[in-house]
Design a protein around this motif. Structure first.
Motif, PDB file in Angstrom:
ATOM      1  N   GLY A  16       0.816  -1.207   0.000  1.00  0.00           N
ATOM      2  CA  GLY A  16       0.000   0.000   0.000  1.00  0.00           C
ATOM      3  C   GLY A  16       0.849   1.256   0.000  1.00  0.00           C
ATOM      4  N   PRO A  17       0.193   2.392   0.094  1.00  0.00           N
ATOM      5  CA  PRO A  17       0.899   3.673   0.078  1.00  0.00           C
ATOM      6  C   PRO A  17       1.755   3.864   1.337  1.00  0.00           C
ATOM      7  CG  PRO A  17      -1.426   3.978   0.574  1.00  0.00           C
ATOM      8  CD  PRO A  17      -1.245   2.533   0.233  1.00  0.00           C
ATOM      9  N   ASP A  18       2.819   4.644   1.200  1.00  0.00           N
ATOM     10  CA  ASP A  18       3.695   4.948   2.339  1.00  0.00           C
ATOM     11  C   ASP A  18       3.145   6.076   3.191  1.00  0.00           C
ATOM     12  OD1 ASP A  18       5.541   3.002   1.611  1.00  0.00           O
ATOM     13  OD2 ASP A  18       6.681   4.391   0.348  1.00  0.00           O
ATOM     14  N   VAL A  19       2.295   6.915   2.585  1.00  0.00           N
ATOM     15  CA  VAL A  19       1.717   8.063   3.269  1.00  0.00           C
ATOM     16  C   VAL A  19       0.208   7.980   3.139  1.00  0.00           C
ATOM     17  CG1 VAL A  19       1.564  10.589   3.310  1.00  0.00           C
ATOM     18  CG2 VAL A  19       3.746   9.473   2.803  1.00  0.00           C
ATOM     19  N   VAL A  20      -0.481   8.297   4.233  1.00  0.00           N
ATOM     20  CA  VAL A  20      -1.939   8.224   4.262  1.00  0.00           C
ATOM     21  C   VAL A  20      -2.485   9.606   4.627  1.00  0.00           C
ATOM     22  CG1 VAL A  20      -3.934   7.173   5.410  1.00  0.00           C
ATOM     23  CG2 VAL A  20      -1.905   5.793   4.918  1.00  0.00           C
ATOM     24  N   ALA A  21      -3.476  10.057   3.889  1.00  0.00           N
ATOM     25  CA  ALA A  21      -4.159  11.307   4.193  1.00  0.00           C
ATOM     26  C   ALA A  21      -5.319  11.000   5.128  1.00  0.00           C
ATOM     27  CB  ALA A  21      -4.664  11.966   2.915  1.00  0.00           C
ATOM     28  N   VAL A  22      -5.294  11.621   6.307  1.00  0.00           N
ATOM     29  CA  VAL A  22      -6.374  11.481   7.279  1.00  0.00           C
ATOM     30  C   VAL A  22      -6.907  12.894   7.507  1.00  0.00           C
ATOM     31  CG1 VAL A  22      -7.048  10.707   9.575  1.00  0.00           C
ATOM     32  CG2 VAL A  22      -5.213   9.519   8.346  1.00  0.00           C
ATOM     33  N   GLY A  23      -8.046  13.184   6.896  1.00  0.00           N
ATOM     34  CA  GLY A  23      -8.545  14.553   6.935  1.00  0.00           C
ATOM     35  C   GLY A  23      -7.542  15.443   6.232  1.00  0.00           C
ATOM     36  N   ASP A  24      -7.057  16.480   6.925  1.00  0.00           N
ATOM     37  CA  ASP A  24      -6.085  17.396   6.329  1.00  0.00           C
ATOM     38  C   ASP A  24      -4.648  17.081   6.751  1.00  0.00           C
ATOM     39  OD1 ASP A  24      -6.285  18.144   8.967  1.00  0.00           O
ATOM     40  OD2 ASP A  24      -6.484  20.286   8.573  1.00  0.00           O
ATOM     41  N   ARG A  25      -4.444  15.928   7.386  1.00  0.00           N
ATOM     42  CA  ARG A  25      -3.106  15.543   7.845  1.00  0.00           C
ATOM     43  C   ARG A  25      -2.537  14.445   6.958  1.00  0.00           C
ATOM     44  NH1 ARG A  25      -2.932  14.199  14.014  1.00  0.00           N
ATOM     45  NH2 ARG A  25      -0.752  14.644  13.673  1.00  0.00           N
ATOM     46  N   GLN A  26      -1.227  14.441   6.854  1.00  0.00           N
ATOM     47  CA  GLN A  26      -0.511  13.383   6.138  1.00  0.00           C
ATOM     48  C   GLN A  26       0.271  12.582   7.174  1.00  0.00           C
ATOM     49  OE1 GLN A  26      -0.503  12.952   2.591  1.00  0.00           O
ATOM     50  NE2 GLN A  26      -2.217  14.356   2.786  1.00  0.00           N
ATOM     51  N   LEU A  27       0.030  11.270   7.225  1.00  0.00           N
ATOM     52  CA  LEU A  27       0.706  10.411   8.192  1.00  0.00           C
ATOM     53  C   LEU A  27       1.426   9.284   7.476  1.00  0.00           C
ATOM     54  CD1 LEU A  27      -2.218   9.966  10.746  1.00  0.00           C
ATOM     55  CD2 LEU A  27      -0.320  11.553  10.920  1.00  0.00           C
ATOM     56  N   ALA A  28       2.531   8.868   8.040  1.00  0.00           N
ATOM     57  CA  ALA A  28       3.197   7.670   7.528  1.00  0.00           C
ATOM     58  C   ALA A  28       2.261   6.484   7.731  1.00  0.00           C
ATOM     59  CB  ALA A  28       4.506   7.442   8.268  1.00  0.00           C
ATOM     60  N   ALA A  29       2.212   5.602   6.761  1.00  0.00           N
ATOM     61  CA  ALA A  29       1.326   4.437   6.850  1.00  0.00           C
ATOM     62  C   ALA A  29       1.619   3.623   8.111  1.00  0.00           C
ATOM     63  CB  ALA A  29       1.464   3.571   5.599  1.00  0.00           C
ATOM     64  N   ARG A  30       2.893   3.539   8.509  1.00  0.00           N
ATOM     65  CA  ARG A  30       3.228   2.799   9.731  1.00  0.00           C
ATOM     66  C   ARG A  30       2.651   3.477  10.969  1.00  0.00           C
ATOM     67  NH1 ARG A  30       9.433   1.981   9.844  1.00  0.00           N
ATOM     68  NH2 ARG A  30       9.306   4.026   8.939  1.00  0.00           N
ATOM     69  N   ALA A  31       2.582   4.804  10.976  1.00  0.00           N
ATOM     70  CA  ALA A  31       1.973   5.519  12.108  1.00  0.00           C
ATOM     71  C   ALA A  31       0.484   5.211  12.184  1.00  0.00           C
ATOM     72  CB  ALA A  31       2.213   7.021  11.984  1.00  0.00           C
ATOM     73  N   VAL A  32      -0.153   5.095  11.033  1.00  0.00           N
ATOM     74  CA  VAL A  32      -1.572   4.736  11.002  1.00  0.00           C
ATOM     75  C   VAL A  32      -1.749   3.312  11.538  1.00  0.00           C
ATOM     76  CG1 VAL A  32      -3.561   4.334   9.493  1.00  0.00           C
ATOM     77  CG2 VAL A  32      -2.117   6.342   9.128  1.00  0.00           C
ATOM     78  N   ALA A  33      -0.850   2.404  11.161  1.00  0.00           N
ATOM     79  CA  ALA A  33      -0.932   1.024  11.639  1.00  0.00           C
ATOM     80  C   ALA A  33      -0.747   0.960  13.155  1.00  0.00           C
ATOM     81  CB  ALA A  33       0.120   0.157  10.942  1.00  0.00           C
ATOM     82  N   VAL A  34       0.162   1.757  13.703  1.00  0.00           N
ATOM     83  CA  VAL A  34       0.378   1.763  15.146  1.00  0.00           C
ATOM     84  C   VAL A  34      -0.836   2.356  15.867  1.00  0.00           C
ATOM     85  CG1 VAL A  34       1.786   2.735  17.003  1.00  0.00           C
ATOM     86  CG2 VAL A  34       2.877   1.755  15.003  1.00  0.00           C
ATOM     87  N   THR A  35      -1.409   3.396  15.293  1.00  0.00           N
ATOM     88  CA  THR A  35      -2.629   3.967  15.864  1.00  0.00           C
ATOM     89  C   THR A  35      -3.728   2.913  15.895  1.00  0.00           C
ATOM     90  OG1 THR A  35      -2.018   6.152  15.043  1.00  0.00           O
ATOM     91  CG2 THR A  35      -4.325   5.815  15.637  1.00  0.00           C
TER      92      THR A  35
END
Length: 195
Positions: free
Chosen positions: A102-121
């Motif tokens: 999948g993508p390395d960066v994920v857009a969550v609303g108006d924020r850009q997060l590393a995909a790994r940060a999203v996985a940890v969340t």
């Protein structure tokens, strides 16, 4: 890119979280769906719906690289077998994260997060909700200490005052000698000793 750092052990944390929560989901019975959870005002049915929404958002993030805010699903909570639905979604999510296609960066609303940060969340939320499910089912399933300690470390990076009281209740005080599991739960607004 904004947002919390992306821990290198994101996949491991997600895998452990899903394994822990899958056991808790095995405790769910239809007769228990109206029972209260440690989350004020929520019954087990509402918690399962919320977990479904969360898993769908994580699946969306791993597939499209974005999470649309405000979209909800009632699939798992209203399904004839919400536990099976959640388990299927958990397997899909873990497979996607493990494949790392999948993508390395994920857009969550108006924020850009590393995909790994999203996985940890996701790992943090899934594990704590696994504890919530067990409690709603009348079981005491402490989070394994080493796992809880790691989640406690990342929770300080992921949860701040802006998340309260919307996503998490205010922290609960616990004795200084309590282990990492109770401290994690208390940090996220849960009373680790309440039945």
């Amino acid at each position: 890119m904004t947002g919390p750092p992306a821990p290198g052990d994101a996949l491991e944390l997600l895998e452990r979280s899903l394994a822990y929560t899958t056991v808790s989901l095995g405790l769910v019975r239809p007769a228990l769906l109206a029972r209260p959870t440690p989350c004020a005002g929520w019954d087990l049915r509402a918690l399962l719906r919320h977990m479904d929404d969360s898993l769908l958002a994580l699946i969306e993030a791993t597939g499209t690289g974005r999470v649309r805010l405000g979209l909800g699903s009632e699939a798992a909570g209203g399904a004839s077998d919400p536990v099976r639905t959640l388990r299927e979604r958990a397997c899909l999510l873990l497979g996607r994260v493990a494949a790392a296609t999948g993508p390395d960066v994920v857009a969550v609303g108006d924020r850009q997060l590393a995909a790994r940060a999203v996985a940890v969340t996701g790992a943090l939320e899934i594990a704590v909700h696994g504890w919530d499910v067990a409690r709603a089912c009348g079981a005491d399933r402490p989070l394994p200490p080493s796992f809880a300690l790691r989640l406690l470390e990342v929770s300080a990076l992921l949860v701040d005052d802006a998340d309260r009281p919307v996503r998490f209740a205010p922290p609960v005080l616990v004795p200084d000698g309590d282990g990492p599991g109770p401290r994690l739960l208390a940090f996220l607004g849960r009373d680790p000793v309440a039945a």
